[in-house]
Design an enzyme around this catalytic site. Sequence first.
Site, PDB file in Angstrom:
ATOM      1  N   TYR A 174       0.831  -1.208   0.000  1.00 46.41           N
ATOM      2  CA  TYR A 174       0.000   0.000   0.000  1.00 46.41           C
ATOM      3  C   TYR A 174       0.865   1.258   0.000  1.00 46.41           C
ATOM      4  CZ  TYR A 174      -3.735   3.227   1.349  1.00 46.41           C
ATOM      5  OH  TYR A 174      -4.630   4.263   1.387  1.00 46.41           O
ATOM      6  N   LYS A 178       1.147   4.163  -2.928  1.00 44.12           N
ATOM      7  CA  LYS A 178       0.787   5.559  -2.697  1.00 44.12           C
ATOM      8  C   LYS A 178       1.974   6.500  -2.890  1.00 44.12           C
ATOM      9  CE  LYS A 178      -3.611   5.048  -1.889  1.00 44.12           C
ATOM     10  NZ  LYS A 178      -4.643   5.684  -2.746  1.00 44.12           N
TER      11      LYS A 178
END
Length: 278
Positions: A174, A178
Site C-alpha cells: 500500500y 501511494k
Amino acid sequence: MMYGLEGKVAVVTGVGRPRGIGRATALRLAREGARVVLADLGQGMAQIENDIRGVSPDLARVAAEVEEAGAEVLAVPADVSSPSDVETLLQRTVDHFGRVDIMVSNAAILADRNQNPLELPESIFARVLAVNLTGTFLCAQAAAKHMVQQGEGGSIITIGSRAARRGMPNLIAYSSSKFGVIGLTQSLALALAPHGIRVNCVCPGAVDTDMASEGQEIQAADMGIALDDLKAQLGSEIPLGRLTVADDLAKAIVWFASPESSHLTGQSLNVNGGSLMS
C-alpha cells in the site's frame, strides 16, 4: 454553489463504501452543480440481472443519493486495474454527457494490512499496485485523452495517503503504491500542463472511513479496547482534535477540481488535522 462547477462532468471511482471518500466527493460535486459519473467494482452485470440499474447494490445506492442531491448521474461498474474497463468507463461518460472535465481517481485497496513483509505473497503486492497505482494511471490517462481532444483543459485529482509520506513496515504494498501516486501526479502535471490540464493529489491522514475502520478494529482487538475508544485516542493525537472524515477530503478534492485552484498543479495536499506524522 460556490466553485463554478455547474454543468461540469466529473468521474469519481471507488464510490461504493457508505463512509468512503468517493461517495462523499460525489455528493459534494453534485451539490456544486456537476454532472457525476460513478464507478465502482461492485458485481458484474451478469451477476445482478435483477437490479434494474444493471449495477451493484452499493453503486445503485450512491447513484440514488447523488440524484437526490440534484445531479444528473451515470453509474458504471468498473475495475480500475482493467484497461478495457477504464476505457469503457470514459467512453460511456463521453457518450452520455458529451465530455469529461474532472477525474477523481479514488479507487484503492488495502490488501496487505498487518502482513509481515517477509511473508507477503507477490500476488498481493502486485494486486495492490495494480489497483492503487496502475488504476490511477489508467484513469488519468483515459480522462486526459478526452480532455486534450476537447481542448478546454480539465482537472485530475489523485488520492495519496499518509503512507505516501513515510514508509510503514506492515503496509509495504500500500505504501509503495501511494508513494508512486505522488510521483505519477507530479509527472502527469508536467506532461499535461501545456494542455491546461491540472493534476493534483489529496493525502488523507488518520481517517474515520470504512476502509480505515477495518484495520482499526484489528488494532483495537489487539489492544483489548473498544473501537470507539481507539478512535477517540487516535483523534486526540491530532492537533485539531479528531480523526479526518471523508467529507474533509471531499472538500479539498472539489476545491482542486474547481477554478478556485486554477494555478495549482503537481501538488500533494495533506488533509490530516495538522498531524506531523504524515
